[in-house]
Design a protein around this motif. Structure first.
Motif, short mmCIF file in Angstrom:
data_model
loop_
_atom_site.label_atom_id
_atom_site.label_comp_id
_atom_site.label_asym_id
_atom_site.label_seq_id
_atom_site.Cartn_x
_atom_site.Cartn_y
_atom_site.Cartn_z
N ALA A 32 0.83 -1.22 0.00
CA ALA A 32 0.00 0.00 0.00
C ALA A 32 0.86 1.26 0.00
CB ALA A 32 -0.95 -0.01 1.19
N ASP A 33 2.00 1.24 0.67
CA ASP A 33 2.85 2.44 0.68
C ASP A 33 3.33 2.77 -0.73
OD1 ASP A 33 2.60 2.94 3.37
OD2 ASP A 33 4.32 1.70 3.92
N ARG A 34 3.79 1.75 -1.45
CA ARG A 34 4.26 1.98 -2.83
C ARG A 34 3.11 2.42 -3.73
NH1 ARG A 34 8.08 -0.74 -5.48
NH2 ARG A 34 7.48 0.67 -7.18
N LEU A 35 1.93 1.81 -3.52
CA LEU A 35 0.75 2.20 -4.30
C LEU A 35 0.49 3.70 -4.14
CD1 LEU A 35 -2.03 1.65 -5.81
CD2 LEU A 35 -2.96 1.23 -3.56
N PHE A 36 0.51 4.18 -2.90
CA PHE A 36 0.24 5.60 -2.66
C PHE A 36 1.35 6.49 -3.20
CE2 PHE A 36 -3.22 4.08 -0.25
CZ PHE A 36 -4.15 5.10 -0.37
N GLU A 37 2.60 6.00 -3.16
CA GLU A 37 3.69 6.78 -3.74
C GLU A 37 3.45 6.95 -5.24
OE1 GLU A 37 6.85 5.04 -0.54
OE2 GLU A 37 7.34 4.75 -2.67
N GLU A 38 3.05 5.87 -5.90
CA GLU A 38 2.80 5.95 -7.36
C GLU A 38 1.60 6.85 -7.64
OE1 GLU A 38 4.82 5.12 -9.48
OE2 GLU A 38 6.07 3.54 -8.60
N LEU A 39 0.56 6.75 -6.80
CA LEU A 39 -0.60 7.63 -6.98
C LEU A 39 -0.17 9.09 -6.86
CD1 LEU A 39 -3.73 8.11 -7.21
CD2 LEU A 39 -3.79 8.02 -4.71
#
Ligand code: BDR
Ligand code: CA
Length: 317
Positions: free
Chosen positions: A302-309
């Motif tokens: 989830a952390d990487r997902l939000f970074e990409e978002l």
């Protein structure tokens, strides 16, 4: 020929749909995808609204000429079902909406999808449906040959290890049009499913919201405000820590599959029972020995997902 993902989003905006569409525009500006078109479907709000919202969101992204096609105005067999309690009367919460500049294309979404896939090379188009599957089911039923051109259908819908959000047994998109979901799953096309099992692990915590709000552009703070009004429902009704970013999970999984994990299994959708309509039966342990028809995603970084978002929103106006 470019080996970038060629993406079409089928959507019912919807506040988390808005986040997914903005993310896709940002990914295109980052050079990571070819974002071909948006097709709209009735779902969170009626079709006229989802279509106008999609065009407004394209304006927000600075894409005032982006191709948007309107599709099905109701599920295949079921009466229309909307979710204003979650997404507000307009579908976009408290956001101030303008008359869209981005035009509506004259062609209906289903023939557009059929024509586009028929013209495309083998395994070359990624479809990302993030609403009820009515348009995609119609495409596959009317033109089964289009499966040839599908690289993957990366969709948001369903639940199995997590309880439903529409009924105790069913998630909204699959409950809305269970027959369409079952048609897509039986089509033979490659399917990746982002169910509540994973999207409830991708919630908008306060630091994640703040990261968007602090972006020095219009879209960061605007999306943060949108998601702030969106998360009220899930926090109050389900006790989640924040709003789940259902639909951006599907876009992210299409582009960054390494951030997700799950298993290949047989998935079917209940279309008969009133009690469990729209529920998924996932043969997670391969008890039936049937050939898998989908990849069922259960884990996300989830952390990487939000970074990409955030990186994708940061590149927008
Ligand atoms: C799904 O339902 C809709 O309300 C959201 O936009 C998402 O696609 C989640 O169940
Ligand atoms: Ca949606």
């Amino acid at each position: 020929m470019s080996d970038k993902i060629r993406l079409i989003i089928d959507t019912d905006p919807g506040q988390d749909d808005a986040a997914a569409i903005l993310m896709a525009h940002g990914l295109a500006k980052r050079g990571l995808i070819d974002f071909l078109a948006i097709t709209t479907v009735a779902g969170n709000v009626p079709l006229a609204r989802t279509t106008e919202n999609a065009r407004i969101i394209c304006d927000w992204a600075g894409e005032t000429g982006f191709p948007v096609y309107a599709g099905a105005d109701k599920p295949l067999l079921r009466p229309p079902l909307t979710a204003e309690a979650v997404h507000g009367q307009t579908g976009l919460g408290d956001a101030v909406l303008h008359a869209p500049v981005c035009p509506l294309q004259p062609q209906h979404a289903v023939p557009f999808l059929i024509d586009t896939l028929r013209r495309a090379g083998d395994n070359s188009i990624t479809l990302c449906p993030i609403g009820p599957l009515t348009n995609i089911a119609q495409m596959l039923a009317l033109a089964p040959d289009t499966v040839r051109a599908v690289k993957n259908i990366v969709l948001m819908g369903g639940s199995y290890f997590e309880a439903g959000n529409m009924t105790p047994a069913a998630e909204f998109n699959f409950y809305c049009d269970p027959h369409a979901a079952q048609i897509v799953l039986q089509s033979g096309a490659p399917v990746t499913i982002l169910p509540l099992d994973v999207t409830h692990k991708a919630v908008i915590t306060t630091p994640r919201m703040d990261a968007l709000r602090r972006l020095p552009n219009a879209n960061g703070p605007r999306l943060a405000a949108l998601l702030q009004s969106y998360e009220r429902y899930d926090i109050q009704k389900f006790g989640l820590e924040g709003g789940p970013l259902h639909d951006p999970c599907a876009v992210a999984c299409a582009v960054f599959p390494e951030l997700f994990n799950g298993g290949h299994c047989r998935v079917d959708v209940e279309t008969q029972s009133n009690l469990t309509l729209g529920a998924c039966v996932v043969d997670w342990r391969n008890i039936t020995g049937q050939t898998p028809n989908a990849r069922w995603i259960t884990k996300v970084d989830a952390d990487r997902l939000f970074e990409e978002l955030a990186e994708s929103i940061a590149i927008l106006p």
